[in-house]
Design a protein around this motif. Structure first.
Motif, short mmCIF file in Angstrom:
data_model
loop_
_atom_site.label_atom_id
_atom_site.label_comp_id
_atom_site.label_asym_id
_atom_site.label_seq_id
_atom_site.Cartn_x
_atom_site.Cartn_y
_atom_site.Cartn_z
N ASN A 128 8.83 3.83 -8.08
CA ASN A 128 8.23 5.05 -8.07
C ASN A 128 8.85 5.75 -6.75
OD1 ASN A 128 6.31 7.44 -7.98
ND2 ASN A 128 4.81 6.37 -6.78
N ASP A 130 -9.60 -1.30 -6.69
CA ASP A 130 -9.07 -1.53 -5.18
C ASP A 130 -10.40 -1.52 -4.22
OD1 ASP A 130 -7.61 -1.45 -2.87
OD2 ASP A 130 -6.65 0.22 -3.12
N ASP A 150 8.76 13.86 -5.39
CA ASP A 150 8.56 15.19 -5.22
C ASP A 150 7.75 15.32 -4.12
OD1 ASP A 150 8.13 17.81 -5.71
OD2 ASP A 150 8.81 17.77 -7.62
N GLY A 204 0.90 -1.32 0.18
CA GLY A 204 -0.04 0.16 -0.05
C GLY A 204 0.83 1.26 0.19
N GLY A 205 0.36 2.12 -0.78
CA GLY A 205 0.87 3.58 -0.60
C GLY A 205 2.30 3.53 -1.57
N SER A 206 2.37 2.89 -2.50
CA SER A 206 3.54 2.86 -3.26
C SER A 206 3.55 3.79 -4.29
CB SER A 206 3.74 1.51 -3.84
OG SER A 206 2.80 0.76 -4.24
N GLY A 207 2.36 4.21 -4.68
CA GLY A 207 1.93 5.16 -5.48
C GLY A 207 1.20 4.64 -6.81
N LYS A 208 0.45 3.52 -6.64
CA LYS A 208 -0.46 2.74 -7.81
C LYS A 208 -1.54 3.82 -8.38
CE LYS A 208 -1.69 -0.55 -4.81
NZ LYS A 208 -0.67 -0.06 -3.91
N SER A 209 -2.44 4.44 -7.27
CA SER A 209 -3.43 5.28 -7.75
C SER A 209 -2.94 6.74 -8.35
CB SER A 209 -4.30 5.69 -6.49
OG SER A 209 -4.85 4.52 -6.22
N PHE A 210 -1.91 7.31 -7.76
CA PHE A 210 -1.12 8.41 -8.28
C PHE A 210 -0.58 8.07 -9.85
CE2 PHE A 210 2.75 10.79 -9.12
CZ PHE A 210 2.26 12.17 -9.34
N1 LIG Z 1 6.32 10.07 -7.03
C1 LIG Z 1 5.86 10.47 -5.94
N2 LIG Z 1 6.67 11.72 -5.18
C2 LIG Z 1 6.12 12.08 -3.84
N3 LIG Z 1 5.11 11.18 -3.35
C3 LIG Z 1 4.36 10.38 -4.06
C4 LIG Z 1 4.87 9.84 -5.35
N4 LIG Z 1 3.95 8.99 -5.85
C5 LIG Z 1 3.07 8.70 -4.70
N5 LIG Z 1 3.33 9.72 -3.50
C6 LIG Z 1 2.82 9.80 -2.34
O1 LIG Z 1 2.16 8.53 -1.83
C7 LIG Z 1 0.92 8.42 -1.35
C8 LIG Z 1 0.23 7.28 -1.66
O2 LIG Z 1 0.18 7.30 -3.35
P1 LIG Z 1 -1.18 6.45 -3.73
O3 LIG Z 1 -2.35 6.56 -3.17
O4 LIG Z 1 -0.97 6.66 -5.04
O5 LIG Z 1 -0.69 4.81 -3.40
P2 LIG Z 1 -1.53 3.49 -3.61
O6 LIG Z 1 -0.16 2.58 -4.00
O7 LIG Z 1 -2.46 3.73 -4.71
O8 LIG Z 1 -1.79 3.39 -2.24
P3 LIG Z 1 -3.24 2.25 -1.72
O9 LIG Z 1 -2.58 0.73 -1.64
O10 LIG Z 1 -3.29 2.57 -0.07
O11 LIG Z 1 -4.13 2.27 -2.47
C9 LIG Z 1 0.25 9.75 -2.28
O12 LIG Z 1 -0.85 10.31 -1.39
C10 LIG Z 1 1.40 10.77 -2.33
O13 LIG Z 1 1.47 11.59 -1.40
#
Ligand SMILES: Nc1ncnc2c1ncn2[C@@H]1O[C@H](COP(=O)(O)OP(=O)(O)OP(=O)(O)O)[C@@H](O)[C@H]1O
Ligand SMILES: [Mg+2]
Length: 306
Positions: free
Chosen positions: A225, A40, A260, A12-18
């Motif tokens: 990421n 998700d 960033d 979780g939180g690796s940045g998939k949704s971003f």
């Molecule tokens: N390249 C980046 N640079 C800085 N911060 C980032 C970057 N990508 C993601 N983040 C940070 O990480 C947080 C989590 O990203 P995101 O919600 O996309 O993760 P996720 O993998 O979808 O998490 P989950 O498993 O909880 O759905 C974002 O809120 C953002 O603040």
């Protein structure tokens, strides 16, 4: 037929949704009619990253048969060419979809008329996540440079393989297979898809051929990421090599996306990072990544569900 790319990662939180939302914006800007599907289930939040108000319709309306056509739960976004199926109303019970409903969903997604469909998948290796990965032969895995995240991505890739093999066998057959592989290749060999395929090809030639052809057609990409200044910039390719060495198949390194702090700012302000900060290294990385994905060409769907 749409290019379908599941996007996932072990952690979780690796940045998939971003990444899903950013790639969606960039593909749409290239003129591709793009749909993002928030799978998700249980913690869907993709709509927020796209500036879509709390959605009136969501995936659960389709699952609970309130709406029969998947097309009818597609929402517009403020971005030209970009659409979303939200998972916003979906509660935890939907997070464990029965197999038949998954098949129905998978088929309905594959029939949708878009150029590109990106699936935002939950973290981990739940059956839902694995089965949604197996909709398509394409997959994008997202990891951060942290060892915990890398470990989880490795586990996820391995689990996808196992899930695919498991789809062709009953639980008892699978146990027998495990015994046969270990007898032939030694303890621990059941971890190696290569050894498993060799045994399957002998005992069940037809299934062995199909699985081998499935595995050869997998198109896996890895994105690293949140890479920071002091991180190793070749880490991504090293991870791909390790996966190749241990699991015996190719995974392409698709690129780094620099960390960033302004990503956080953009999300909090509910604005597009790419639009607000187009001249940053991270925005450049995202554009390069979208080009890599866009040139990946026409793959077929797997959809070999029994
Ligand atoms: N390249 C980046 N640079 C800085 N911060 C980032 C970057 N990508 C993601 N983040 C940070 O990480 C947080 C989590 O990203 P995101 O919600 O996309 O993760 P996720 O993998 O979808 O998490 P989950 O498993 O909880 O759905 C974002 O809120 C953002 O603040
Ligand atoms: Mg997410």
């Amino acid at each position: 037929m749409a290019q379908i790319w599941p996007i996932g990662g072990g952690k979780g939180g690796s940045g998939k949704s971003f990444l899903t939302s950013s790639l969606g914006r960039l593909l749409a800007a290239m003129g591709k009619k793009t749909l993002l599907v928030d799978l998700d289930l249980g913690s869907a939040n993709l709509h927020t990253l796209l500036g879509v108000p709390y959605p009136e319709k969501s995936f659960s309306d389709f699952i609970r048969k309130k709406i029969t056509l998947l097309e009818d739960i597609v929402l517009e976004t403020p971005i030209n060419n970009l659409f979303i199926i939200s998972g916003a109303h979906d509660s935890l019970d939907i997070a464990n979809l029965p197999y038949e409903q998954k098949i129905k969903t998978v088929r309905a997604i594959a029939r949708l008329d878009y150029d590109w469909i990106l699936l935002d998948l939950g973290a981990g290796t739940s059956f839902n996540t694995l089965d949604f990965f197996l909709i398509s032969q394409n997959s994008i895995f997202v990891t951060t440079p942290e060892p915990t995240s890398i470990e989880n991505v490795y586990r996820l890739v391995r689990s996808i393989y196992f899930r695919r093999i498991r789809q062709y066998f009953t639980a008892t057959e699978f146990k027998t297979l495990e015994r046969e592989v270990e007898t032939q290749f030694g303890e621990g060999s059941f971890n190696k898809p290569d050894c498993i395929i060799q045994v399957i090809k002998l005992a069940h030639p037809e299934k062995g051929e199909i699985l081998e052809s499935d595995f050869n057609s997998f198109k896996f990409k890895l994105v690293l990421n949140q890479l920071r200044k002091h991180d190793n910039i070749v880490l991504g390719s090293q991870i791909c090599k390790i996966i190749e060495k241990h699991l015996g198949f190719h995974i392409e390194f698709a690129g780094n996306v620099t960390h960033d702090d302004r990503v956080h700012d953009a999300i909090c302000q509910r604005v597009s990072f790419l639009e607000r900060y187009p001249y940053t290294r991270t925005a450049y990385d995202l554009r390069e990544l979208s080009k890599n994905i866009a040139k990946s060409g026409n793959q077929q769907l797997m959809l070999r569900y029994s």
